[in-house]
Design a protein around this motif. Structure first.
Motif, mmCIF file in Angstrom:
data_model
loop_
_atom_site.group_PDB
_atom_site.id
_atom_site.type_symbol
_atom_site.label_atom_id
_atom_site.label_comp_id
_atom_site.label_asym_id
_atom_site.label_seq_id
_atom_site.Cartn_x
_atom_site.Cartn_y
_atom_site.Cartn_z
ATOM 1 N N VAL A 1 1.800 -0.921 6.151
ATOM 2 C CA VAL A 1 0.537 -1.255 5.510
ATOM 3 C C VAL A 1 -0.527 -0.297 6.013
ATOM 4 N N PRO B 1 3.613 4.991 2.530
ATOM 5 C CA PRO B 1 3.268 3.579 2.666
ATOM 6 C C PRO B 1 1.965 3.220 1.972
ATOM 7 N N VAL C 1 2.088 0.157 -0.696
ATOM 8 C CA VAL C 1 1.309 -1.059 -0.511
ATOM 9 C C VAL C 1 0.228 -1.197 -1.577
ATOM 10 N N VAL D 1 6.640 -4.713 3.721
ATOM 11 C CA VAL D 1 6.484 -3.424 3.072
ATOM 12 C C VAL D 1 7.840 -2.856 2.661
ATOM 13 N N ARG E 1 8.413 -4.332 -0.615
ATOM 14 C CA ARG E 1 7.567 -3.689 -1.624
ATOM 15 C C ARG E 1 8.111 -2.312 -1.996
ATOM 16 N N GLU F 1 0.695 -9.615 2.520
ATOM 17 C CA GLU F 1 1.509 -8.478 2.111
ATOM 18 C C GLU F 1 2.800 -8.939 1.435
#
Length: 482
Positions: free
Chosen positions: A39, A68, A72, A105, A108, A141
């Motif tokens: 993040v 990243p 994010v 993450v 994601r 997140e």
């Protein structure tokens, strides 16, 4: 049909939030092959009353931090860098299985890779990573990641649920708004989408976020029928994009906007530029195929679609190529493409993707219209967007229920309060009205379809022209409307 897909995809079996038994199981099981991300711009954001885990770490810095940040923020990331980053984060979660941020993450990033490569096998991995993150610590997140996953699976009710939960926890984060706008749009709630965009614009995010915000504004303006504003926003977003992947994504969007208004040269210019910037942009390659076919370069169009399918096989691209073959009278290749499309649909459904809209369209035109109606009725009950209204209306027409079909076709083409003017939607409504002996409205909507985009489909444009001629009117001028 024998190859019909019988199950819809959902983000989480049995609805959401996940059952307690699923949470307890996820506390015991840690996935070994997961996607990761860091993040950017701060520590792990926990929901009220929660404590950060000791394993939480500061964000990465330097060039590697671009990946990243993109992951994010929901921005496109270069596939090569994304793959390396995923490997790094997989090693990290093995070493630190209680790092909630790494799991979030990672999930994601799996979503982003699955979306970019049309590889749905990443979606179950993403779900396990994101749920594992929540089992370690409740955090925004993970909810952001689950929102993105639901959107990738075309599960808009789930995307709305997760997105609203993440937004409620951190209403000042700009990254929470774009996916929620997409969820509202998929559910046909355009008022909520516009209100969400207004709140996003009021946040005045920094320069790095502006391209993504402008791109989202462009999508909302397009859905509202403000094409010039949509083009202006996306043009500015492309100019301000921070990475080639992000710029290629904007250029692909500009190509699609140009295609929708029948401007072939502008569309091809943007698709070509996007493909040069990012060879892993399959939407640009299929866009090239679409435009080249309209320009009469069918051999080149076959090659463009073939390149997109070889690199990132998607059911939509296989379907479009099948219809192009069928329009050229090439029955055997068309059937092969439709078979490939159905195989890809089965793969998507197995990974939790909802493909009932595409399957319904296919059944309406190339299979069993009654099956199309059944699927699309259920889809309309679940997520009643404009695309579903148009598809259900057309399926009802193909099944012989024209009176009911007209209600859905009218809803899809209603621009009285703002809305996209679509050549396929107008074409569908025109043919339905013709069957109901509504000659004047039928003529008007068929002319409108050919004015908006005289090349909207290699298979159906000849049908539109023939129907218009039978109604006693000459086809509309094939030029680009001013």
């Amino acid at each position: 049909m024998g190859n019909r897909v019988s199950a819809s995809g959902t983000s989480l079996p049995g609805g959401f939030p996940p059952p307690r038994r699923r949470r307890r199981w996820l506390r015991r099981v840690l996935v070994t092959a997961l996607v990761g991300g860091v993040v950017a711009g701060g520590v792990l954001r926990l929901l009220p009353g929660e404590r950060p885990h000791p394993a939480a770490r500061p964000p990465a810095s330097g060039p590697q931090a671009q990946v990243p940040t993109a992951v994010v923020s929901g921005l496109p990331a270069a596939l090569g860098q994304l793959a390396a980053f995923i490997g790094q984060e997989e090693r990290r979660v093995r070493a630190h299985p209680r790092d909630a941020r790494a799991w979030a993450v990672l999930g994601r990033a799996y979503v982003e890779r699955g979306r970019r490569t049309a590889g749905p096998a990443d979606y179950p991995r993403a779900e396990q990573a994101l749920q594992t993150s929540l089992s370690v610590a409740q955090n925004t997140e993970a909810y952001d990641g689950l929102t993105a996953l639901a959107l990738a699976r075309q599960d808009f009710p789930a995307a709305k649920w997760y997105g609203e939960r993440a937004l409620k926890a951190a209403p000042k984060r700009w990254t929470a708004y774009p996916p929620l706008i997409d969820a509202y749009t998929g559910l046909g709630d355009y008022k909520a989408a516009r209100a969400c965009l207004d709140k996003l614009l009021q946040l005045r995010p920094g320069a790095a976020a502006r391209p993504a915000v402008m791109a989202r504004a462009s999508a909302v303006y397009r859905d509202r029928g403000w094409r010039e504003d949509a083009v202006a926003q996306l043009t500015d977003a492309a100019a301000a994009a921070g990475t080639p992947a992000e710029q290629a994504d904007c250029l692909t969007g500009l190509g699609q906007l140009a295609w929708e208004r029948g401007d072939l040269e502008d569309a091809l210019r943007h698709f070509d530029a996007a493909a040069r910037l990012d060879p892993d942009q399959p939407a640009a390659q299929s866009g090239q195929g679409r435009v080249l076919a309209a320009l009469g370069g069918t051999t080149q169009a076959y090659a463009a679609y073939g390149a997109a399918l070889a690199r990132h096989p998607s059911p939509q691209d296989a379907y479009e190529l099948g219809e192009l073959y069928e329009a050229q009278g090439m029955t055997a290749p068309a059937r092969a493409q439709y078979a490939q499309m159905m195989a890809l649909v089965r793969r998507e459904v197995a990974a939790g993707v909802d493909e009932d809209l595409l399957t319904g369209r296919f059944e309406a035109d190339h299979g069993d219209p009654e099956e199309a109606v059944r699927r699309l009725r259920a889809e309309w009950q679940r997520q009643p967007g404009t695309e579903v209204a148009d598809a259900l209306g057309w399926a009802l027409h193909r099944a012989g229920a024209d009176k009911e079909a007209l209600a859905y076709a009218t809803a899809a083409t209603d621009t009285s309060r703002g809305g996209v003017r679509s050549a396929p939607y107008s074409f569908h409504r025109g043919l339905i009205e013709r069957e109901l002996d509504l000659w004047a409205p039928a003529r008007r909507h068929l002319q409108e379809a050919l004015r908006i985009n005289p090349y909207f489909s290699p298979l159906w444009v000849p049908v539109a022209r023939a129907a218009l001629a039978a109604l006693g009117a000459q086809p509309a001028d094939a030029g680009v409307p001013q």
